[in-house]
Scaffold this active site. Structure first.
Site, short mmCIF file in Angstrom:
data_model
loop_
_atom_site.label_atom_id
_atom_site.label_comp_id
_atom_site.label_asym_id
_atom_site.label_seq_id
_atom_site.Cartn_x
_atom_site.Cartn_y
_atom_site.Cartn_z
N SER A 6 37.87 46.12 46.81
CA SER A 6 37.60 44.79 47.40
C SER A 6 37.28 44.95 48.89
O SER A 6 38.04 45.58 49.63
CB SER A 6 38.82 43.88 47.23
OG SER A 6 38.68 42.75 48.07
N HIS A 30 34.19 45.43 44.64
CA HIS A 30 34.68 44.13 44.19
C HIS A 30 34.36 43.10 45.28
O HIS A 30 34.82 43.21 46.42
CB HIS A 30 36.18 44.22 43.94
CG HIS A 30 36.81 43.00 43.38
ND1 HIS A 30 36.82 42.71 42.04
CD2 HIS A 30 37.47 41.98 43.99
CE1 HIS A 30 37.46 41.57 41.84
NE2 HIS A 30 37.86 41.10 43.00
N ASP A 32 34.65 39.42 46.55
CA ASP A 32 35.47 38.22 46.40
C ASP A 32 34.79 37.03 47.07
O ASP A 32 34.85 36.87 48.29
CB ASP A 32 36.84 38.44 47.07
CG ASP A 32 37.73 39.33 46.23
OD1 ASP A 32 37.90 39.04 45.03
OD2 ASP A 32 38.28 40.31 46.77
N MET A 34 34.61 33.13 47.83
CA MET A 34 35.54 31.99 47.90
C MET A 34 34.85 30.80 48.56
O MET A 34 34.17 30.97 49.57
CB MET A 34 36.76 32.37 48.74
CG MET A 34 37.49 33.59 48.22
SD MET A 34 38.88 33.98 49.29
CE MET A 34 39.47 35.49 48.48
N HIS A 63 33.47 38.61 41.92
CA HIS A 63 34.58 37.76 41.49
C HIS A 63 34.39 36.39 42.13
O HIS A 63 34.65 36.21 43.31
CB HIS A 63 35.90 38.44 41.93
CG HIS A 63 37.13 37.64 41.63
ND1 HIS A 63 38.35 37.95 42.19
CD2 HIS A 63 37.35 36.58 40.82
CE1 HIS A 63 39.27 37.10 41.75
NE2 HIS A 63 38.68 36.25 40.92
N MET A 65 35.42 32.95 42.99
CA MET A 65 36.51 31.98 43.12
C MET A 65 35.89 30.70 43.68
O MET A 65 36.16 30.29 44.81
CB MET A 65 37.60 32.55 44.04
CG MET A 65 38.41 33.64 43.36
SD MET A 65 39.33 34.65 44.51
CE MET A 65 38.05 35.82 44.95
N MET A 134 44.77 37.97 37.48
CA MET A 134 45.17 37.86 38.89
C MET A 134 46.66 38.12 39.02
O MET A 134 47.48 37.45 38.38
CB MET A 134 44.85 36.47 39.44
CG MET A 134 43.38 36.16 39.60
SD MET A 134 42.44 37.37 40.56
CE MET A 134 43.29 37.32 42.14
N ASP A 170 43.95 42.39 39.58
CA ASP A 170 43.51 42.13 40.95
C ASP A 170 44.61 41.47 41.77
O ASP A 170 45.04 40.36 41.47
CB ASP A 170 42.28 41.20 40.88
CG ASP A 170 41.65 40.93 42.23
OD1 ASP A 170 42.05 41.55 43.22
OD2 ASP A 170 40.73 40.08 42.27
#
Ligand code: DX5
Ligand code: ZN
Length: 210
Positions: A6, A30, A32, A34, A63, A65, A134, A170
């Site tokens: 990440s 990875h 992330d 958001m 990923h 979110m 998660m 994760d």
């Protein structure tokens, strides 16, 4: 076990220089994403992912979110994602969103937050290539590993007898917590433990050898 790194806690203004020495040691990057709505934090979007895409051939494990991810699937595909994972809790259009991801010939994943049970993703296991458990509340790196995730990994291992997906975990993975999950997952995500290490390559190696 594969390692997905990440980048959340790396210096985003100097990202490629920070990552270049690590590309050969990691299996996935990875990413992330958001939106400040699904989680109480805003990270980065497709522009950053795209800017990294021509620097490395490492698999891009995105990923999302974000709420109603169907709105942005095309953007994250064209940014260069190889896997796109959405959250079960982020939309009612789960099947439609997973089908859209797969229609682009990339892999589709589904993720569950710490308070969501494995049972709730059963209707989608025929469609997904990856289940991301998660082990922290999504939103921030550097949080403490939640042990209720271990039972979920065990349940998913059994479901792998029937369906064809990989298991990933994760949040809060370090040299201690990795011992709890190492036989129970196919992929683990790690962020802050590597980002803050003086010797990042050695930390990656120790995690993979755990
Ligand atoms: C949390 C993110 C994770 C996290 C990983 O919302 O999905 O990928 O940043 O970072 P560490 O390893 O620091 O928990
Ligand atoms: Zn993540």
């Amino acid at each position: 076990m594969k390692l997905s790194l990440s980048i959340l806690d790396f210096d985003l203004s100097n990202l490629n220089n920070e990552l270049e020495p690590l590309y050969d040691s990691i299996d996935y990057i990875h990413l992330d994403v958001m939106d400040g709505v699904f989680v109480p934090n805003i990270s980065f979007g497709p522009a950053l992912i795209k800017s990294l895409r021509n620097k490395t051939k490492v698999v891009f494990d995105t990923h999302l979110m974000i709420t109603e991810p169907i709105r942005y699937i095309e953007k994250f595909v064209s940014a260069g994602s190889d896997i796109i994972t959405i959250h079960l809790e982020a939309t009612k259009e789960i099947r439609k969103t997973l089908e859209l991801i797969k229609s682009h010939n990339i892999l589709a994943g589904i993720s569950i937050k710490p308070n969501t049970n494995v049972d709730e993703i059963l209707p989608y296991l025929d469609l997904v290539d990856l289940v991301l458990v998660m082990s922290v509340e999504p939103g921030f790196g550097g949080q403490k590993f939640m042990e209720n995730s271990i039972k979920k990994l065990e349940a998913l291992r059994e479901l792998q007898l029937k369906y064809n997906f990989k298991i990933s975990i994760d949040g809060g993975i370090n040299l201690e917590t990795i011992k709890l999950i190492k036989d129970k997952t196919d992929i683990f995500v790690v962020g802050s433990q590597v980002a803050k290490a003086d010797d990042k390559i050695m930390t990656i190696k120790k995690l993979k050898d755990a």
